[in-house]
Design a protein around this motif. Structure first.
Motif, mmCIF file in Angstrom:
data_model
loop_
_atom_site.group_PDB
_atom_site.id
_atom_site.type_symbol
_atom_site.label_atom_id
_atom_site.label_comp_id
_atom_site.label_asym_id
_atom_site.label_seq_id
_atom_site.Cartn_x
_atom_site.Cartn_y
_atom_site.Cartn_z
ATOM 1 N N ALA A 237 11.269 -4.413 -2.976
ATOM 2 C CA ALA A 237 11.043 -4.838 -4.356
ATOM 3 C C ALA A 237 9.532 -4.900 -4.548
ATOM 4 N N TYR A 238 9.015 -4.104 -5.457
ATOM 5 C CA TYR A 238 7.564 -3.903 -5.592
ATOM 6 C C TYR A 238 6.808 -5.231 -5.724
ATOM 7 N N GLU A 239 7.171 -6.069 -6.656
ATOM 8 C CA GLU A 239 6.426 -7.298 -6.916
ATOM 9 C C GLU A 239 6.474 -8.254 -5.726
ATOM 10 N N VAL A 240 7.649 -8.348 -5.082
ATOM 11 C CA VAL A 240 7.778 -9.221 -3.901
ATOM 12 C C VAL A 240 6.887 -8.702 -2.781
ATOM 13 N N PHE A 241 6.935 -7.382 -2.579
ATOM 14 C CA PHE A 241 6.134 -6.731 -1.539
ATOM 15 C C PHE A 241 4.645 -6.972 -1.793
ATOM 16 N N ARG A 242 4.196 -6.701 -3.017
ATOM 17 C CA ARG A 242 2.778 -6.841 -3.348
ATOM 18 C C ARG A 242 2.319 -8.293 -3.247
ATOM 19 N N GLN A 243 3.129 -9.210 -3.714
ATOM 20 C CA GLN A 243 2.754 -10.622 -3.676
ATOM 21 C C GLN A 243 2.592 -11.116 -2.240
ATOM 22 N N ALA A 244 3.461 -10.653 -1.361
ATOM 23 C CA ALA A 244 3.363 -11.063 0.049
ATOM 24 C C ALA A 244 2.063 -10.563 0.672
ATOM 25 N N LEU A 245 1.633 -9.354 0.295
ATOM 26 C CA LEU A 245 0.403 -8.794 0.853
ATOM 27 C C LEU A 245 -0.835 -9.515 0.332
ATOM 28 N N THR A 246 -0.765 -10.099 -0.858
ATOM 29 C CA THR A 246 -1.922 -10.831 -1.386
ATOM 30 C C THR A 246 -2.283 -12.017 -0.499
ATOM 31 N N GLU A 247 -1.313 -12.505 0.275
ATOM 32 C CA GLU A 247 -1.577 -13.628 1.180
ATOM 33 C C GLU A 247 -2.318 -13.181 2.439
ATOM 34 N N LEU A 248 -2.373 -11.855 2.665
ATOM 35 C CA LEU A 248 -2.950 -11.335 3.910
ATOM 36 C C LEU A 248 -4.343 -10.740 3.733
ATOM 37 N N GLY A 249 -4.841 -10.627 2.476
ATOM 38 C CA GLY A 249 -6.156 -10.038 2.268
ATOM 39 C C GLY A 249 -6.482 -9.918 0.799
ATOM 40 N N ASP A 250 -7.543 -9.173 0.496
ATOM 41 C CA ASP A 250 -7.928 -8.958 -0.889
ATOM 42 C C ASP A 250 -8.206 -7.481 -1.130
ATOM 43 N N SER A 251 -8.757 -7.169 -2.317
ATOM 44 C CA SER A 251 -8.980 -5.771 -2.727
ATOM 45 C C SER A 251 -7.705 -4.954 -2.540
ATOM 46 N N LEU A 252 -6.584 -5.566 -2.883
ATOM 47 C CA LEU A 252 -5.287 -4.950 -2.635
ATOM 48 C C LEU A 252 -4.924 -3.937 -3.726
ATOM 49 N N VAL A 253 -4.499 -2.758 -3.281
ATOM 50 C CA VAL A 253 -3.937 -1.751 -4.182
ATOM 51 C C VAL A 253 -2.623 -1.281 -3.568
ATOM 52 N N VAL A 254 -1.537 -1.397 -4.319
ATOM 53 C CA VAL A 254 -0.227 -0.934 -3.859
ATOM 54 C C VAL A 254 0.319 0.045 -4.891
ATOM 55 N N SER A 255 0.622 1.251 -4.468
ATOM 56 C CA SER A 255 1.232 2.225 -5.382
ATOM 57 C C SER A 255 2.515 2.741 -4.742
ATOM 58 N N ALA A 256 3.598 2.658 -5.484
ATOM 59 C CA ALA A 256 4.904 3.094 -4.983
ATOM 60 C C ALA A 256 5.405 4.252 -5.824
#
Length: 529
Positions: A237-256
């Protein structure tokens, strides 16, 4: 649309580079266009969702990151288009045509002397044609379809407008790049699948000794992954996936896209990013780079001289590699940009910020670096910037020792440098790996040829023979006393010495100097002073 435009151009970048014969056959038009637009695209933040914010950020980023003539022109074209979207949420056909017109206006304004038969002509012709056809019913997709068709017709006609294209049997490389860009936009709007193609650029070697046992780890890791989602993995699930990664770093870009996910993140714990992503599938590609090392490398890329302070003006020069960078500093330049991977508008602005003087004089030292310098001049307000028309390291090499750094009259400084440059005869010697037609002459594979501007001087099977023929012809035409030879790593020093000896045996009485240059691949540059 811009993302797909870059993907499509990147797939055809080699073909575009091979078409590159104007203004010089240096084979980098496609690469410069891809690098410029890709870096502009990376400036858009993940949280930006409204058209005005995206357009403003992209316009700024693509201009600052422009590289080479083709990069600067296309950046201005895209900036002009973007500006029409600063205050709107929805774009209809009429506004999109107005945006194209603004892009054409900016593209032409970016060049001191516009040349027809180039990408300028292609964007102008296509824009004028779609405007003439517009009856109020067409949407953006219809206009892009029409733009591609008219751009192709204009591209086919470029050899009729520019003699060097006709002589070489090719169409304009920048115009071809424009066609591929808009074809990419069309593919996006048509719902076609277009794989991500990694942008490949010649990056300078990293000095890993910059990070050692006593180093302080500050900037984390730049981590990039391409993940193939699997049915056996956790449900995605895109939003769940992206939100979890925000806890691990910054400058995050996720494209599916369909069953593949691309991740870019700056993190101090890449192992946690890998472990999390691994729950969803398997890695197709993965990359980790120590950003502390990258930061150290960047600071070394723009060097300042410790020898001189004060004076009437600051000299900013562009060097093609580290060796020439150090040489120019020793010769009197205040700030030298190492352009092993190209020089951008942003690079110039960073260099200008290092100067504390009210006047800055710039040696771009490449025809591809002049437009970016002019663009930086327009953007910078901290000092009065003068961009010299230096198009090679040879010209800078000859001019630097003659500068009077106490001269406050910038017009006199420019006149003095211009006189030096005008008294030089700069020749390049190259080796072809494929057949080419240049200046109405056929050059076969593995032949060496020398040229000065658009003039072909000599062709031969051997490097020494070509060089000696070139020197003899130039010495016959011009009265020169000093010849400086710049040679790359593919030309051993002993071979250069043999060339000089051979020239002397044939009655060429001139003083020779030799300068090794790390970044000259299969060519030599000869400067006649």
């Amino acid at each position: 649309m811009v993302d797909y435009a870059v993907r499509n151009l990147n797939k055809h970048v080699k073909a575009v580079n091979k078409l590159n014969v104007f203004p010089v056959p240096d084979g980098d038009t496609g690469t410069n266009m891809v690098t410029t637009i890709h870096k502009g695209l990376m400036g858009i933040g993940e949280k930006m969702v409204d058209l005005p914010s995206i357009s403003r950020k992209f316009a700024r980023s693509v201009v600052f990151e422009a590289r080479g003539n083709s990069g600067v022109i296309v950046s201005q074209f895209l900036k002009g288009i973007s500006e029409k979207f600063y205050d709107v949420d929805v774009v209809d056909g009429q506004l999109f045509i107005a945006a194209l017109e603004k892009g054409v206006e900016y593209a032409y304004a970016s060049v001191a002397t516009p040349v027809e038969g180039t990408m300028l002509t292609v964007v102008k012709d296509a824009t004028e044609s779609v405007k003439a056809e517009f009856d109020g019913s067409q949407g953006v997709g219809d206009i892009i379809d029409s733009f591609v068709a008219h751009a192709k017709r204009s591209l086919e006609n470029t050899p009729e407008l520019l003699a060097v294209l006709k002589e070489s049997g090719v169409v304009d490389s920048g115009g071809a790049g424009i066609v591929y860009l808009f074809e990419g936009m069309k593919k996006y709007l048509d719902g076609e699948s277009l794989d991500v193609v990694e942008s490949k650029s010649e990056a300078p070697a990293v000095d890993y000794d910059a990070f050692n046992r006593t180093s302080r780890f500050v900037y984390g890791y730049c981590t990039e992954l391409l993940v193939q989602l699997l049915d056996s993995g956790e449900p995605f699930a895109y939003e769940v996936f992206r939100q979890a990664l925000t806890e691990l770093g910054d400058s995050l870009v996720v494209s599916a896209e369909k069953d593949k996910v691309r991740i870019h993140i700056h993190t101090h714990t890449p192992e946690k990013v890998f472990a999390f992503c691994h729950r969803y599938g398997e890695f197709l590609t993965a990359k980790i780079e120590n950003m502390t090392v990258q930061h150290t490398e960047l600071s070394k890329r723009i060097l300042c001289s410790d020898e001189r302070s004060g004076g009437a003006y600051c000299v900013v020069a562009v060097a093609c590699d580290r060796r020439i960078q150090k040489l120019f500093l020793e010769m009197g330049a205040d700030i030298v940009i190492c352009a092993e991977a190209g020089v951008s508008t942003k690079d110039y602005l960073e260099a200008f910020e290092m100067s504390e003087l009210k006047n800055i004089v710039v040696f771009p030292n490449s025809s591809d670096a002049i437009l970016a310098a002019m663009q930086a001049k327009k953007l910078y307000t901290g000092s009065q910037v003068t961009v010299l028309n230096s198009r090679s390291i040879a010209e800078c090499y000859a001019a630097l020792p003659t500068l009077d750094f106490e001269e406050a009259d910038m017009e006199k400084v420019v006149d003095g440098v211009t006189e030096i440059i005008n008294n030089l005869q700069v020749v390049s010697i190259a080796k072809r790996d494929s057949s080419v037609r240049y200046a109405l002459s056929d050059i076969s594979p593995d032949e060496y040829y020398s040229f000065s501007g658009k003039e072909l001087i000599a062709i031969s099977k051997g490097l020494k023979e070509t060089a000696v023929q070139t020197v003899k012809r130039i010495m016959k035409q011009y009265e020169k006393e000093i010849i400086t030879i710049f040679y790359g790593p593919s030309v051993p020093a002993e071979q250069v010495e043999a060339l000089v000896e051979s020239a002397g045996e044939q009655g060429i009485w001139a003083e020779f100097f030799t300068v090794p240059v790390d970044s000259l691949p299969c060519l030599m540059m000869i400067s006649f002073e």
